[in-house]
Design a protein around this motif. Structure first.
Motif, mmCIF file in Angstrom:
data_model
loop_
_atom_site.group_PDB
_atom_site.id
_atom_site.type_symbol
_atom_site.label_atom_id
_atom_site.label_comp_id
_atom_site.label_asym_id
_atom_site.label_seq_id
_atom_site.Cartn_x
_atom_site.Cartn_y
_atom_site.Cartn_z
ATOM 1 N N CYS A 55 0.859 -1.188 0.000
ATOM 2 C CA CYS A 55 0.000 0.000 0.000
ATOM 3 C C CYS A 55 0.894 1.236 0.000
ATOM 4 C CB CYS A 55 -0.914 0.008 1.217
ATOM 5 S SG CYS A 55 -2.036 1.434 1.285
ATOM 6 N N LEU A 56 0.738 2.067 -1.011
ATOM 7 C CA LEU A 56 1.462 3.320 -1.114
ATOM 8 C C LEU A 56 0.634 4.399 -0.416
ATOM 9 C CD1 LEU A 56 3.887 4.855 -2.497
ATOM 10 C CD2 LEU A 56 2.282 5.337 -4.361
ATOM 11 N N VAL A 57 1.221 5.073 0.557
ATOM 12 C CA VAL A 57 0.516 6.106 1.326
ATOM 13 C C VAL A 57 0.975 7.470 0.834
ATOM 14 C CG1 VAL A 57 -0.040 6.981 3.619
ATOM 15 C CG2 VAL A 57 0.507 4.550 3.311
ATOM 16 N N ILE A 58 0.029 8.304 0.395
ATOM 17 C CA ILE A 58 0.354 9.622 -0.140
ATOM 18 C C ILE A 58 -0.416 10.705 0.611
ATOM 19 C CG2 ILE A 58 0.964 8.758 -2.427
ATOM 20 C CD1 ILE A 58 -1.789 9.549 -3.428
ATOM 21 N N ASN A 59 0.219 11.860 0.734
ATOM 22 C CA ASN A 59 -0.383 13.006 1.423
ATOM 23 C C ASN A 59 -0.985 13.944 0.384
ATOM 24 O OD1 ASN A 59 -1.057 15.157 3.048
ATOM 25 N ND2 ASN A 59 1.033 15.725 3.571
ATOM 26 N N ASP A 60 -2.321 14.072 0.388
ATOM 27 C CA ASP A 60 -3.001 14.838 -0.657
ATOM 28 C C ASP A 60 -3.288 16.290 -0.277
ATOM 29 O OD1 ASP A 60 -5.130 14.583 1.114
ATOM 30 O OD2 ASP A 60 -6.283 13.217 -0.168
ATOM 31 N N THR A 61 -2.505 16.828 0.679
ATOM 32 C CA THR A 61 -2.652 18.240 0.997
ATOM 33 C C THR A 61 -2.264 19.096 -0.208
ATOM 34 O OG1 THR A 61 -2.091 19.989 2.600
ATOM 35 C CG2 THR A 61 -0.300 18.547 1.872
ATOM 36 N N LYS A 62 -2.770 20.324 -0.240
ATOM 37 C CA LYS A 62 -2.485 21.239 -1.344
ATOM 38 C C LYS A 62 -1.892 22.527 -0.791
ATOM 39 C CE LYS A 62 -4.639 23.194 -5.498
ATOM 40 N NZ LYS A 62 -5.896 23.294 -6.280
ATOM 41 N N VAL A 63 -0.760 22.938 -1.374
ATOM 42 C CA VAL A 63 -0.129 24.193 -0.972
ATOM 43 C C VAL A 63 -0.897 25.355 -1.584
ATOM 44 C CG1 VAL A 63 2.028 25.514 -0.899
ATOM 45 C CG2 VAL A 63 2.091 23.010 -0.990
ATOM 46 N N ILE A 64 -1.175 26.348 -0.777
ATOM 47 C CA ILE A 64 -1.849 27.545 -1.274
ATOM 48 C C ILE A 64 -0.805 28.633 -1.537
ATOM 49 C CG2 ILE A 64 -4.021 27.025 -0.100
ATOM 50 C CD1 ILE A 64 -3.223 29.025 2.074
ATOM 51 N N CYS A 242 -3.983 -4.017 3.988
ATOM 52 C CA CYS A 242 -2.622 -4.283 3.509
ATOM 53 C C CYS A 242 -1.815 -4.973 4.592
ATOM 54 C CB CYS A 242 -1.955 -2.968 3.100
ATOM 55 S SG CYS A 242 -0.168 -3.075 2.873
ATOM 56 N N ARG A 243 -1.833 -4.447 5.779
ATOM 57 C CA ARG A 243 -1.046 -5.023 6.871
ATOM 58 C C ARG A 243 -1.538 -6.438 7.211
ATOM 59 N NH1 ARG A 243 -0.668 -3.521 11.512
ATOM 60 N NH2 ARG A 243 1.588 -3.635 11.776
ATOM 61 N N ALA A 244 -2.853 -6.613 7.215
ATOM 62 C CA ALA A 244 -3.424 -7.928 7.538
ATOM 63 C C ALA A 244 -3.047 -8.968 6.490
ATOM 64 C CB ALA A 244 -4.947 -7.824 7.655
ATOM 65 N N GLY A 245 -2.877 -8.522 5.248
ATOM 66 C CA GLY A 245 -2.528 -9.443 4.168
ATOM 67 C C GLY A 245 -1.041 -9.651 3.986
ATOM 68 N N GLY A 246 -0.234 -9.080 4.858
ATOM 69 C CA GLY A 246 1.212 -9.245 4.769
ATOM 70 C C GLY A 246 1.910 -8.271 3.854
ATOM 71 N N GLY A 247 1.186 -7.248 3.387
ATOM 72 C CA GLY A 247 1.801 -6.230 2.532
ATOM 73 C C GLY A 247 2.544 -5.189 3.349
ATOM 74 N N ARG A 248 3.225 -4.316 2.631
ATOM 75 C CA ARG A 248 4.011 -3.265 3.267
ATOM 76 C C ARG A 248 3.355 -1.905 3.073
ATOM 77 N NH1 ARG A 248 9.453 -3.937 -0.006
ATOM 78 N NH2 ARG A 248 7.848 -3.843 -1.646
ATOM 79 N N LEU A 249 3.408 -1.080 4.108
ATOM 80 C CA LEU A 249 2.980 0.312 3.990
ATOM 81 C C LEU A 249 4.201 1.136 3.602
ATOM 82 C CD1 LEU A 249 0.622 0.942 7.061
ATOM 83 C CD2 LEU A 249 0.009 0.370 4.705
ATOM 84 N N ILE A 250 4.167 1.687 2.385
ATOM 85 C CA ILE A 250 5.269 2.491 1.868
ATOM 86 C C ILE A 250 4.801 3.952 1.847
ATOM 87 C CG2 ILE A 250 6.931 2.799 0.011
ATOM 88 C CD1 ILE A 250 6.939 -0.046 1.160
ATOM 89 N N CYS A 251 5.404 4.777 2.662
ATOM 90 C CA CYS A 251 4.986 6.176 2.762
ATOM 91 C C CYS A 251 5.730 7.039 1.758
ATOM 92 C CB CYS A 251 5.249 6.718 4.159
ATOM 93 S SG CYS A 251 4.117 6.087 5.417
ATOM 94 N N THR A 252 4.999 7.864 1.042
ATOM 95 C CA THR A 252 5.616 8.900 0.225
ATOM 96 C C THR A 252 5.763 10.136 1.099
ATOM 97 O OG1 THR A 252 4.696 8.086 -1.864
ATOM 98 C CG2 THR A 252 5.366 10.377 -1.794
ATOM 99 N N GLY A 253 6.974 10.340 1.596
ATOM 100 C CA GLY A 253 7.271 11.544 2.354
ATOM 101 C C GLY A 253 7.185 11.387 3.862
ATOM 102 N N THR A 254 7.939 12.241 4.522
ATOM 103 C CA THR A 254 7.936 12.248 5.986
ATOM 104 C C THR A 254 6.589 12.687 6.545
ATOM 105 O OG1 THR A 254 8.877 14.490 5.978
ATOM 106 C CG2 THR A 254 10.427 12.656 6.134
ATOM 107 N N THR A 255 5.819 13.473 5.763
ATOM 108 C CA THR A 255 4.512 13.902 6.259
ATOM 109 C C THR A 255 3.536 12.737 6.322
ATOM 110 O OG1 THR A 255 3.740 14.582 4.060
ATOM 111 C CG2 THR A 255 4.849 16.248 5.414
#
Length: 341
Positions: A55-64, A242-255
């Motif tokens: 599972c790819l985790v992305i932060n969908d915040t928007k810079v103003i 994802c975690r229950a199925g043995g997948g990895r959480l891959i974070c895009t970014g420190t946020t």
């Protein structure tokens, strides 16, 4: 733990001043966090390192476009403000320059009167509360008058404001970009989906504290800034499946990392949650949920290089940074990326 333990030498010419024409053509340093082994790739190669069930985790915040230039109504003197946090519909917490001359009651004129701001309060850290007056919709006025709040080490403005936002930016609220996400294109994300990788959205509105240096001699004495985050039910379910199925959480970014680690329960389960986080991750921290991290190269002695060091080991990370300098990688917000697995 000493702050100076996170120092590295960086030639100024390696600080990227502009984004590359093609987002995904940035270089990618891939590091095995157990062995410290390094490979030099490009960001468009990243699907090779993701697998079905991840599972790819992305932060969908928007810079103003949060930086505004105006003049004091009383004197005509130049004034600059940076929008930090929206308090009410028309009131914002702001950083102001020059601070000594912009006191309570002062009125600032922007765009020859298209936008007016009155300083109504000064808060503990010296920031101001400004009440705005305008005709129409605030966001449209801001888009017309504001500049993107680029970090201080970038010395020229963007001709295309969209390049300081990710292709999946959705929720207005950040004063700085989640820069690891700037490398993704819609086509590359689709390639990842086709491989069987789930994509989960979280939101963390990035504050300027992300650029503030650690001024204390010891890491533990640093006071972390707070940022607002949201994880909804649908995306929490994706990450937990994802975690229950043995997948990895891959974070895009420190946020994204700070978001899921702030919300995660001791067993790694991620509930739907929103709130403010001041989580400060540095070596010794035990990660509850994150299994991999995509991130840019960070400033020496910053909280961000400390977070990466907590995940991949300080010596491994500093060795990777030294290799990146030798290979002339581009650093910081518009620079190249790392993948730690």
């Amino acid at each position: 733990m000493n702050t100076k333990d996170f120092w590295f030498d960086l030639p100024e010419e390696l600080i990227a001043q502009d984004p590359l024409e093609e987002r995904s053509s940035s270089r990618l340093l891939v590091m095995d966090r157990e062995s410290g082994g390094i490979r030099h790739r490009h960001f468009y190669d990243i699907p090779e390192y993701l697998r079905a069930g991840d599972c790819l985790v992305i932060n969908d915040t928007k810079v103003i476009p949060a930086r505004l230039h105006g003049v004091k109504a009383e004197t005509g003197a130049h004034a600059e403000i940076l929008l930090l946090k929206r308090r009410t519909k028309d009131e914002w917490e702001c950083l102001v320059k020059p601070g000594k001359k912009l006191r309570n009651g002062a009125c600032i004129v922007f765009g020859e009167g298209l936008l007016m701001g009155e300083i109504v309060d000064t808060i503990d850290d010296g920031n101001r509360i400004i009440r705005f007056r305008y005709e129409g919709i605030f966001e449209e006025v801001l888009d017309r008058l504001g500049e993107m709040p680029l970090p201080p080490y970038i010395h020229r403005q963007l001709s295309d404001k969209t390049r300081y936002n990710t292709v999946y930016a959705e929720h207005d609220g950040s004063a700085a970009a989640p820069t690891a996400g700037l490398h993704w294109t819609k086509e590359l994300l689709e390639k990842v989906r086709e491989k069987g990788v789930e994509i989960a959205h979280v939101t963390l509105h990035v504050g300027l504290g992300t650029f503030r240096p650690v001024k204390s001699d010891t890491v533990e004495a640093h006071h972390m800034h707070s940022e607002f985050f949201i994880i909804d039910e649908e995306n929490a379910a994706k990450m937990n499946a994802c975690r229950a199925g043995g997948g990895r959480l891959i974070c895009t970014g420190t946020t994204s990392c700070r978001t899921i680690e702030s919300a995660a329960l001791p067993d790694g389960t991620i509930p739907a949650k929103s709130g403010w986080t001041q989580i400060f991750i540095y070596p010794g921290y035990r990660f509850k949920a994150m299994d991999g991290l995509i991130t840019n190269f960070h400033l020496p002695e910053s909280t961000l290089i400390m977070l990466v060091s907590a995940f991949a080991g300080r010596e491994h990370v500093l060795n990777a940074y030294r290799a990146a300098v030798q290979e002339h990688y581009r650093f910081f917000s518009f620079g190249d990326a790392c993948l730690f697995l």
